[in-house]
Design a protein around this motif. Structure first.
Motif, PDB file in Angstrom:
ATOM      1  N   GLU A  21      -8.913   5.095  -1.364  1.00  0.00           N
ATOM      2  CA  GLU A  21      -9.497   5.138  -0.025  1.00  0.00           C
ATOM      3  C   GLU A  21     -10.901   5.868  -0.196  1.00  0.00           C
ATOM      4  OE1 GLU A  21      -5.807   5.543   3.292  1.00  0.00           O
ATOM      5  OE2 GLU A  21      -6.471   7.423   2.110  1.00  0.00           O
ATOM      6  N   ILE A  59       0.883  -1.174   0.051  1.00  0.00           N
ATOM      7  CA  ILE A  59      -0.027  -0.136  -0.145  1.00  0.00           C
ATOM      8  C   ILE A  59       0.651   1.169   0.020  1.00  0.00           C
ATOM      9  CG2 ILE A  59      -1.823   1.244   1.374  1.00  0.00           C
ATOM     10  CD1 ILE A  59      -2.861  -1.065   0.018  1.00  0.00           C
ATOM     11  N   ASP A  60       1.734   1.353   0.862  1.00  0.00           N
ATOM     12  CA  ASP A  60       2.477   2.366   0.980  1.00  0.00           C
ATOM     13  C   ASP A  60       3.591   2.940  -0.398  1.00  0.00           C
ATOM     14  OD1 ASP A  60       1.792   2.587   3.565  1.00  0.00           O
ATOM     15  OD2 ASP A  60       3.586   1.704   4.386  1.00  0.00           O
ATOM     16  N   ARG A 118      -3.485   6.047  -4.374  1.00  0.00           N
ATOM     17  CA  ARG A 118      -3.940   5.767  -2.821  1.00  0.00           C
ATOM     18  C   ARG A 118      -5.198   6.590  -2.437  1.00  0.00           C
ATOM     19  NH1 ARG A 118      -0.649   4.474   2.459  1.00  0.00           N
ATOM     20  NH2 ARG A 118      -2.210   4.856   4.267  1.00  0.00           N
ATOM     21  N   VAL A 176      -7.062   3.479   4.881  1.00  0.00           N
ATOM     22  CA  VAL A 176      -6.409   2.227   4.902  1.00  0.00           C
ATOM     23  C   VAL A 176      -6.191   1.560   6.312  1.00  0.00           C
ATOM     24  CG1 VAL A 176      -4.305   0.883   4.252  1.00  0.00           C
ATOM     25  CG2 VAL A 176      -5.363   2.631   2.351  1.00  0.00           C
ATOM     26  N   LEU A 232       2.103   2.663  -3.196  1.00  0.00           N
ATOM     27  CA  LEU A 232       1.054   3.260  -4.298  1.00  0.00           C
ATOM     28  C   LEU A 232       1.529   4.607  -4.645  1.00  0.00           C
ATOM     29  CD1 LEU A 232      -2.188   1.739  -3.184  1.00  0.00           C
ATOM     30  CD2 LEU A 232      -0.833   1.093  -5.060  1.00  0.00           C
TER      31      LEU A 232
END
Length: 523
Positions: free
Chosen positions: A388, A376-377, A384, A396, A379
């Motif tokens: 969301e 995820i980090d 992101r 997240v 992205l």
């Protein structure tokens, strides 16, 4: 001989040939008399000549008598499992009362919810047949084991094993733990397995006996007896193989006319080699939404038929009225493939409804992100933000907290494996959305319509076209739908038989019409 003109008058009386064709428990004679060529359920009278005859074909004769006897049903018809309880206890009960076999959609349900359904079966359909779905969940083996423990403890005599790519210790345990030796030396099978497959290599695993290595492990663990381990080599892993074609949910979208004959031939070859006391039966699933399709499946050699998508639109299914409304508007082309929640990391797809929902598009986008980024980090900020705000609709971090809580109760090893593994953590977060999308649909969450995941195959659209203009367009009960499909299949088979005998029936007589409820009390 070709017969194109069927008389509709005898003297001064008007005769409708359709009910004569529809008396499936009686012969259908084609006779030539003073008023021309006509159909009759009685032998030709004096002065008339019989041209040909179609034998009686009541719907309970379709398919394999061995299937009917083994499962204690009247019809070679089964409603397949739809996960998350969409194939509900109500649906299974309706099937049992109609003389068919229903499979409980246990995938995704807690063991407590499955046990509650078993309590209902014991109270409401004592002695009638049913089965429980066991879905292969490679990332949640603890749930598979817990369900098998329950089924063995409760003495459940039949499971529908679906989405298996390989045999697991839990499934083999269920099968082998039900084996015993009969007084005549044969093997008695208490725990029946109906395996749903679409590939020859998977079918082979169920057509052969349980693997010796897994049997040895179970014996060493004290989960089966020495006698059961010995008997395991005498029977196949499954009693029935359901050949899954273009269905809703997990599917390879194989053409029914190709895959059914191929797996029937595979079954026959292994039977010649193994010489089992009871031959494995082969059923057909996927694309069966009309009488003609059901008749075609039996003509291909299927011992029984399995319906799925069409039952989801019935009153007894465990889904929402919002989903039923969407399904009843579906056309044949309104389906699409999307990533599966339970096998997301493996790239496995399920077939879903695309009409009225954006789920397929969003699920594919999540899988592309999973393939393209390490976590995820990793992205990009824009991705992101879109994730969301448009898909998760939550930060997240909040979703991850829910994931941790969920798996701590269900399967703690899932979270443990994600510790320090950003890619795994990303997969679990995306699976949170995929899993809830089916729940939003089944509960009818009004603010999540665009995210509804509705498992559906093209049979839904075919059924809608056939039912259009009849009472089934708006009033669908699972048992009644089953009866009309089986009666309609027998009717279609009779029409085809007469066609092969050279009788060319008018178009209006070639199609079965569901004119009213068959099962008493259904209206």
């Amino acid at each position: 001989m070709t017969v194109e003109a069927i008389a509709e008058r005898t003297g001064s009386e008007t005769v409708d040939p359709y009910p004569i064709l529809g008396r499936l428990d009686a012969p259908c004679y084609v006779v030539e008399g003073p008023d021309g060529i006509a159909l009759s359920n009685d032998p030709p009278a004096a002065g008339a000549r019989m041209l040909t005859v179609a034998a009686p074909l009541p719907p309970e004769r379709l398919g394999s008598s061995a299937f009917r006897d083994a499962h204690g049903v009247r019809y070679a018809y089964m409603s397949g499992a739809m996960a998350g309880g969409i194939a509900s206890a109500d649906l299974v009960i309706a099937m049992a009362r109609a003389g068919c076999l229903g499979s409980l959609g246990a995938a995704g349900l807690s063991v407590d919810r499955v046990e509650a359904a078993l309590e209902r079966f014991a109270a409401e359909i004592p002695g009638l047949p049913y089965c429980v779905n066991l879905i292969h969940s490679p990332h949640e083996s603890a749930m598979e084991t817990a369900l098998i423990e329950l089924l063995l403890r409760r003495g459940v005599g039949c499971v529908e094993a679906s989405a298996f790519m390989d045999l697991t210790p839990a499934l083999v345990r269920y099968r082998v733990a039900g084996l015993s030796r009969r007084p005549d030396g044969g093997t008695d099978i208490a725990n029946r397995v109906i395996a749903k497959v679409s590939r020859a290599e998977v079918a082979a695993k169920f057509l052969e006996p349980a693997p010796e290595t897994l049997v040895a492990e179970l014996l060493s663990a004290g989960l089966i007896s020495g006698a059961q381990a010995e008997l395991a080599a005498t029977v196949p892993m499954a009693d029935d193989i359901t050949v899954e074609a273009d269905s809703g949910g997990h599917t390879d979208r194989r053409p029914l006319a190709v895959i059914v004959p191929a797996l029937v031939a595979q079954r026959d070859a292994i039977q010649r080699e193994r010489r089992y006391a009871r031959q494995v039966r082969v059923g057909a699933a996927g694309g069966l939404g009309t009488p003609a399709a059901v008749a075609a499946a039996f003509a291909l050699g299927a011992d029984y038929v399995v319906t799925g998508s069409i039952n989801q639109a019935c009153a007894e299914s465990g889904t929402s009225d919002a989903v039923r409304t969407l399904l009843r508007a579906a056309q044949v082309s309104d389906c699409e493939m999307a990533p599966a929640s339970d096998m997301f990391e493996l790239g496995v797809d399920v077939q879903v409804l695309k009409r009225g929902t954006m789920f397929a598009m969003r699920a594919k986008h999540l899988y592309n992100l999973y393939r393209g980024y390490d976590g995820i980090d990793a992205l990009p900020a824009a991705e992101r933000d879109k994730l969301e705000k448009q898909i998760l609709r939550r930060p997240v971090e909040e979703v991850w907290a829910d994931v941790v809580t969920h798996f701590q109760q269900r399967d703690p090893a899932q979270v443990e494996r994600a510790t320090g593994d950003a890619k795994r953590r990303m997969a679990l977060i995306f699976r949170w959305y995929l899993g809830l999308a089916s729940r939003w649909a089944s509960t009818g969450a009004a603010d999540r319509v665009a995210d509804y995941q509705i498992w559906c195959g093209p049979s839904m659209g075919a059924f809608n076209e056939w039912a259009s203009g009849t009472y089934l367009e708006h009033d669908r009960r699972a048992g009644d739908v089953a009866m009309h499909l089986m009666r309609g299949a027998a009717y279609s088979a009779r029409v085809n038989q007469l066609t092969l005998l050279g009788v060319g029936l008018p178009g209006r007589l070639r199609h079965y019409r569901p004119e009213g409820p068959i099962i008493a009390g259904v209206a």
